[in-house]
Design a protein around this motif. Sequence first.
Motif, short mmCIF file in Angstrom:
data_model
loop_
_atom_site.label_atom_id
_atom_site.label_comp_id
_atom_site.label_asym_id
_atom_site.label_seq_id
_atom_site.Cartn_x
_atom_site.Cartn_y
_atom_site.Cartn_z
N LYS A 124 31.76 40.54 26.41
CA LYS A 124 32.44 41.31 27.44
C LYS A 124 31.74 41.14 28.78
CE LYS A 124 33.29 46.08 28.72
NZ LYS A 124 32.87 47.43 28.47
N LEU A 125 30.42 41.18 28.78
CA LEU A 125 29.64 41.02 30.01
C LEU A 125 29.86 39.64 30.61
CD1 LEU A 125 27.53 42.26 31.93
CD2 LEU A 125 25.79 41.21 30.48
N ARG A 126 29.85 38.60 29.77
CA ARG A 126 30.08 37.23 30.28
C ARG A 126 31.48 37.09 30.87
NH1 ARG A 126 27.39 35.60 25.24
NH2 ARG A 126 25.21 35.32 25.74
N GLN A 129 31.48 38.77 34.27
CA GLN A 129 30.79 37.94 35.25
C GLN A 129 31.65 36.75 35.67
OE1 GLN A 129 27.15 37.01 33.22
NE2 GLN A 129 26.07 38.82 33.99
N PHE A 130 32.33 36.13 34.71
CA PHE A 130 33.19 34.99 35.00
C PHE A 130 34.33 35.42 35.94
CE2 PHE A 130 36.92 32.36 33.92
CZ PHE A 130 36.45 31.14 34.35
N GLU A 136 35.23 35.86 43.66
CA GLU A 136 34.40 35.54 44.83
C GLU A 136 34.71 34.13 45.33
OE1 GLU A 136 31.70 35.92 47.90
OE2 GLU A 136 32.61 37.42 46.61
N ALA A 137 34.90 33.18 44.41
CA ALA A 137 35.25 31.81 44.81
C ALA A 137 36.60 31.78 45.52
CB ALA A 137 35.27 30.89 43.60
N ARG A 138 37.57 32.55 45.01
CA ARG A 138 38.89 32.63 45.67
C ARG A 138 38.77 33.24 47.06
NH1 ARG A 138 41.30 35.68 41.76
NH2 ARG A 138 41.24 34.34 39.96
N ARG A 139 37.95 34.28 47.18
CA ARG A 139 37.75 34.93 48.48
C ARG A 139 37.10 33.97 49.48
NH1 ARG A 139 34.35 37.61 51.55
NH2 ARG A 139 32.52 37.44 50.26
#
Length: 145
Positions: A124-126, A129-130, A136-139
């Motif tokens: 769930k954590l991974r 994060q993904f 963030e990459a889209r932003r």
Amino acid sequence: MLRTLAVIGLLAALPATALAQTAASGPQQQAESGKPPQRIRSVTITGNQACPKSSDPDAEIVVCARVGEPYRIPKELRDDKPIAAQNQSWVNRTAVADEAGRRAGGLPDTCSPVGSGGQTGCGKLRAEQFAAERAEARRQAEIIP
């Protein structure tokens, strides 16, 4: 006979209309008078439609907004950065503190080496994060022209 009188009347009125056009009119006159407009018309337009002009600039202001552009601030000037911790609401601050306490206690779905249920939250954590990295990459891609 009536037609010639009408033409003579129009020709006589022509200099008067030219004089009226040289005087200050429109938004300039309205701004100098200091009076607010009688009507503000908000128009939503789509595609390449042109903003309609006001029929009487002294009495009406037309504000146009495009359907795909909900903000008047241009995209280049919008602040899309994450909100600093000290400026976030208490709900977000409490959620962060709660998650830190869950991880430290080794509760289920925490991906903690401590406790019996700590290993169940690693996937769930991974995934979280993904998803955050992709957002963030889209932003960042939207910022770069």
